[in-house]
Design a protein around this motif. Structure first.
Motif, PDB file in Angstrom:
ATOM      1  N   ARG A  79       0.849  -1.195   0.000  1.00 39.09           N
ATOM      2  CA  ARG A  79       0.000   0.000   0.000  1.00 39.09           C
ATOM      3  C   ARG A  79       0.881   1.239   0.000  1.00 39.09           C
ATOM      4  O   ARG A  79       1.844   1.323   0.763  1.00 39.09           O
ATOM      5  N   ILE A  80       0.565   2.201  -0.859  1.00 37.04           N
ATOM      6  CA  ILE A  80       1.282   3.476  -0.899  1.00 37.04           C
ATOM      7  C   ILE A  80       0.261   4.591  -1.065  1.00 37.04           C
ATOM      8  O   ILE A  80      -0.669   4.483  -1.874  1.00 37.04           O
ATOM      9  N   ASP A  81       0.429   5.665  -0.309  1.00 35.00           N
ATOM     10  CA  ASP A  81      -0.358   6.890  -0.487  1.00 35.00           C
ATOM     11  C   ASP A  81       0.584   8.007  -0.864  1.00 35.00           C
ATOM     12  O   ASP A  81       1.594   8.245  -0.193  1.00 35.00           O
ATOM     13  N   LEU A  82       0.256   8.684  -1.959  1.00 36.66           N
ATOM     14  CA  LEU A  82       1.100   9.703  -2.571  1.00 36.66           C
ATOM     15  C   LEU A  82       0.356  11.031  -2.582  1.00 36.66           C
ATOM     16  O   LEU A  82      -0.843  11.078  -2.878  1.00 36.66           O
ATOM     17  N   PHE A  83       1.057  12.119  -2.256  1.00 36.15           N
ATOM     18  CA  PHE A  83       0.447  13.444  -2.195  1.00 36.15           C
ATOM     19  C   PHE A  83       1.314  14.452  -2.940  1.00 36.15           C
ATOM     20  O   PHE A  83       2.530  14.307  -3.027  1.00 36.15           O
ATOM     21  N   GLY A  84       0.675  15.490  -3.467  1.00 33.40           N
ATOM     22  CA  GLY A  84       1.391  16.563  -4.138  1.00 33.40           C
ATOM     23  C   GLY A  84       0.613  17.862  -4.073  1.00 33.40           C
ATOM     24  O   GLY A  84      -0.597  17.873  -3.781  1.00 33.40           O
ATOM     25  N   ARG A  85       1.310  18.936  -4.348  1.00 34.24           N
ATOM     26  CA  ARG A  85       0.691  20.266  -4.450  1.00 34.24           C
ATOM     27  C   ARG A  85       0.357  20.507  -5.918  1.00 34.24           C
ATOM     28  O   ARG A  85       1.241  20.542  -6.768  1.00 34.24           O
ATOM     29  N   GLY A  86      -0.923  20.677  -6.216  1.00 32.50           N
ATOM     30  CA  GLY A  86      -1.339  20.908  -7.592  1.00 32.50           C
ATOM     31  C   GLY A  86      -1.102  22.333  -8.040  1.00 32.50           C
ATOM     32  O   GLY A  86      -0.778  23.226  -7.235  1.00 32.50           O
ATOM     33  N   THR A  87      -1.274  22.578  -9.326  1.00 30.65           N
ATOM     34  CA  THR A  87      -1.078  23.927  -9.868  1.00 30.65           C
ATOM     35  C   THR A  87      -2.149  24.893  -9.362  1.00 30.65           C
ATOM     36  O   THR A  87      -1.979  26.104  -9.464  1.00 30.65           O
ATOM     37  N   ASN A  88      -3.254  24.360  -8.793  1.00 35.91           N
ATOM     38  CA  ASN A  88      -4.286  25.191  -8.156  1.00 35.91           C
ATOM     39  C   ASN A  88      -4.001  25.412  -6.675  1.00 35.91           C
ATOM     40  O   ASN A  88      -4.833  25.959  -5.957  1.00 35.91           O
ATOM     41  N   ASN A  89      -2.823  24.971  -6.214  1.00 35.43           N
ATOM     42  CA  ASN A  89      -2.389  25.066  -4.812  1.00 35.43           C
ATOM     43  C   ASN A  89      -3.254  24.251  -3.863  1.00 35.43           C
ATOM     44  O   ASN A  89      -3.236  24.475  -2.648  1.00 35.43           O
ATOM     45  N   HIS A  90      -3.980  23.277  -4.403  1.00 34.90           N
ATOM     46  CA  HIS A  90      -4.698  22.320  -3.579  1.00 34.90           C
ATOM     47  C   HIS A  90      -3.791  21.133  -3.270  1.00 34.90           C
ATOM     48  O   HIS A  90      -2.797  20.886  -3.959  1.00 34.90           O
ATOM     49  N   LEU A  91      -4.169  20.368  -2.242  1.00 35.99           N
ATOM     50  CA  LEU A  91      -3.523  19.095  -1.935  1.00 35.99           C
ATOM     51  C   LEU A  91      -4.168  18.005  -2.792  1.00 35.99           C
ATOM     52  O   LEU A  91      -5.392  17.870  -2.819  1.00 35.99           O
ATOM     53  N   TRP A  92      -3.341  17.233  -3.487  1.00 32.52           N
ATOM     54  CA  TRP A  92      -3.826  16.137  -4.328  1.00 32.52           C
ATOM     55  C   TRP A  92      -3.291  14.805  -3.821  1.00 32.52           C
ATOM     56  O   TRP A  92      -2.175  14.738  -3.284  1.00 32.52           O
ATOM     57  N   HIS A  93      -4.084  13.743  -4.015  1.00 30.53           N
ATOM     58  CA  HIS A  93      -3.808  12.425  -3.446  1.00 30.53           C
ATOM     59  C   HIS A  93      -4.009  11.331  -4.493  1.00 30.53           C
ATOM     60  O   HIS A  93      -4.964  11.366  -5.266  1.00 30.53           O
ATOM     61  N   LYS A  94      -3.109  10.361  -4.494  1.00 29.92           N
ATOM     62  CA  LYS A  94      -3.177   9.196  -5.380  1.00 29.92           C
ATOM     63  C   LYS A  94      -2.665   8.005  -4.592  1.00 29.92           C
ATOM     64  O   LYS A  94      -1.750   8.157  -3.776  1.00 29.92           O
ATOM     65  N   TRP A  95      -3.227   6.807  -4.790  1.00 28.78           N
ATOM     66  CA  TRP A  95      -2.806   5.674  -3.989  1.00 28.78           C
ATOM     67  C   TRP A  95      -2.696   4.388  -4.798  1.00 28.78           C
ATOM     68  O   TRP A  95      -3.352   4.200  -5.813  1.00 28.78           O
ATOM     69  N   TRP A  96      -1.816   3.510  -4.307  1.00 28.74           N
ATOM     70  CA  TRP A  96      -1.620   2.165  -4.840  1.00 28.74           C
ATOM     71  C   TRP A  96      -2.277   1.181  -3.879  1.00 28.74           C
ATOM     72  O   TRP A  96      -1.962   1.181  -2.685  1.00 28.74           O
ATOM     73  N   ASN A  97      -3.194   0.347  -4.370  1.00 34.70           N
ATOM     74  CA  ASN A  97      -3.959  -0.555  -3.502  1.00 34.70           C
ATOM     75  C   ASN A  97      -3.443  -1.990  -3.507  1.00 34.70           C
ATOM     76  O   ASN A  97      -4.093  -2.884  -2.955  1.00 34.70           O
ATOM     77  N   GLY A  98      -2.291  -2.198  -4.148  1.00 31.01           N
ATOM     78  CA  GLY A  98      -1.715  -3.529  -4.220  1.00 31.01           C
ATOM     79  C   GLY A  98      -1.781  -4.116  -5.608  1.00 31.01           C
ATOM     80  O   GLY A  98      -1.048  -5.071  -5.926  1.00 31.01           O
ATOM     81  N   SER A  99      -2.670  -3.543  -6.443  1.00 26.97           N
ATOM     82  CA  SER A  99      -2.782  -4.049  -7.819  1.00 26.97           C
ATOM     83  C   SER A  99      -2.846  -2.942  -8.865  1.00 26.97           C
ATOM     84  O   SER A  99      -2.499  -3.171 -10.025  1.00 26.97           O
ATOM     85  N   SER A 100      -3.275  -1.746  -8.467  1.00 25.13           N
ATOM     86  CA  SER A 100      -3.364  -0.651  -9.437  1.00 25.13           C
ATOM     87  C   SER A 100      -3.320   0.700  -8.729  1.00 25.13           C
ATOM     88  O   SER A 100      -3.604   0.803  -7.532  1.00 25.13           O
ATOM     89  N   TRP A 101      -2.974   1.727  -9.515  1.00 26.65           N
ATOM     90  CA  TRP A 101      -2.986   3.095  -9.009  1.00 26.65           C
ATOM     91  C   TRP A 101      -4.369   3.711  -9.220  1.00 26.65           C
ATOM     92  O   TRP A 101      -4.999   3.506 -10.251  1.00 26.65           O
ATOM     93  N   SER A 102      -4.813   4.480  -8.244  1.00 28.89           N
ATOM     94  CA  SER A 102      -6.038   5.266  -8.375  1.00 28.89           C
ATOM     95  C   SER A 102      -5.789   6.459  -9.279  1.00 28.89           C
ATOM     96  O   SER A 102      -4.640   6.726  -9.670  1.00 28.89           O
ATOM     97  N   GLY A 103      -6.833   7.206  -9.575  1.00 29.80           N
ATOM     98  CA  GLY A 103      -6.657   8.524 -10.169  1.00 29.80           C
ATOM     99  C   GLY A 103      -6.231   9.510  -9.093  1.00 29.80           C
ATOM    100  O   GLY A 103      -5.980   9.135  -7.942  1.00 29.80           O
ATOM    101  N   TRP A 104      -6.160  10.773  -9.465  1.00 29.07           N
ATOM    102  CA  TRP A 104      -5.784  11.820  -8.511  1.00 29.07           C
ATOM    103  C   TRP A 104      -7.039  12.402  -7.857  1.00 29.07           C
ATOM    104  O   TRP A 104      -8.013  12.715  -8.538  1.00 29.07           O
ATOM    105  N   GLU A 105      -7.000  12.556  -6.538  1.00 28.57           N
ATOM    106  CA  GLU A 105      -8.110  13.071  -5.732  1.00 28.57           C
ATOM    107  C   GLU A 105      -7.740  14.460  -5.215  1.00 28.57           C
ATOM    108  O   GLU A 105      -6.666  14.646  -4.629  1.00 28.57           O
TER     109      GLU A 105
END
Length: 277
Positions: A79-105
């Motif tokens: 399991r991995i949870d990934l975060f970044g600062r978007g160009t809109n200065n919001h917090l964005w989140h993406k995760w690996w569930n063991g088989s695939s990556w999610s989209g960006w939240e």
């Protein structure tokens, strides 16, 4: 015997892992001998490279469009949870569930540097950011929903760093306006005040923990070297110069007792790696 084993442990030299990096890296580990490193590429997307225990992978694009360093944590096997600062200065989140990556939240907020993230239990996430007011702000996932934003005060420059060394425990670090390293912690029931740990730092810090009540903090010094300071359970060490010349913030993770892996962006924009083992 333990003393002999301890004496043999040392820092490696620097290993060049290539790539084209444009911000400080992030790293997580979901098992012993597993490393997942994330960087911002020249296309502003997040790129991923991993160590499987035997060899390094190539680079994988995870898309997105981020500013500053990403942040990553693993709260369980695969399991991995990934975060970044978007160009809109919001917090964005993406995760690996063991088989695939999610989209960006999109998790909202107004953030002004790369985020930090820690986890003290399965399905628990604590994210920290620098707000528009330069305060430290906190948002958490409790296993079923995201909290609102909590203002933790302080005045910080650049990205924070965070780690959890046990259930209900979080240690957060930031660069103050005096260019000192500052520390704040959650003990399971309340937040401490801010503790001044000194030094002269020139980018956001990194932190890892390989045991309960152990902290290893890494910073970029005025000489652009990597500097190291640690908490042994009762007191803070002085500063140790680990050399190198790098850009932006470092990243660090511990994937087992008395083991640390540190990553930086070199002046050649490659990803560089140094380990304690």
């Amino acid at each position: 015997m333990q003393a002999e084993v301890q004496a043999e442990r040392r820092w490696s030299g620097w290993e060049d892992l290539g790539g084209a990096v444009t911000a400080g890296p992030a790293v997580s580990s979901w098992s012993a001998n597993r490393l997942d490193v994330f960087v911002r590429g020249t296309d502003s997307a997040v790129w991923h490279k991993w160590w499987n225990g035997v060899s390094w992978s190539g680079w994988e694009s995870l898309g997105g469009n981020i500013i500053d360093n990403p942040a990553a944590v693993s709260w369980g096997p695969d399991r991995i949870d990934l975060f970044g600062r978007g160009t809109n200065n919001h917090l964005w989140h993406k995760w690996w569930n063991g088989s695939s990556w999610s989209g960006w939240e999109d998790l909202g907020g107004v953030i002004t540097a790369g985020p930090a993230v820690s986890s003290w239990a399965a399905n628990r996430l604590d994210v920290f950011v620098k707000g528009a007011d330069n305060h430290l702000w906190h948002k958490w996932w409790n296993g079923s929903s995201w909290s609102g934003w909590e203002d933790l005060g302080g005045v910080i420059i650049d990205n924070p760093a965070a780690v959890s060394w046990g259930p209900g425990r979080i240690d957060v670090f930031g660069e103050g306006t005096d260019n000192h390293l500052w520390h704040k912690w959650w003990n399971g029931s309340s937040w401490s005040g801010w503790e001044d740990l000194g030094g002269v730092i020139t980018a956001g810090p990194a932190v890892s923990s390989w045991a309960a009540n152990r902290l290893d903090v890494f910073v970029k010094g005025a000489d652009n070297h990597l500097w190291h300071k640690w908490w042994n359970g009762s007191s803070w060490s002085g500063w140790e110069d680990l050399g190198g010349v790098f850009l932006h913030n470092p990243a660090a993770v511990s994937r087992g007792p008395d083991r640390i892996d540190v990553f930086v962006e070199g002046t050649d924009n490659d990803l560089w790696h140094k380990r304690w083992s």
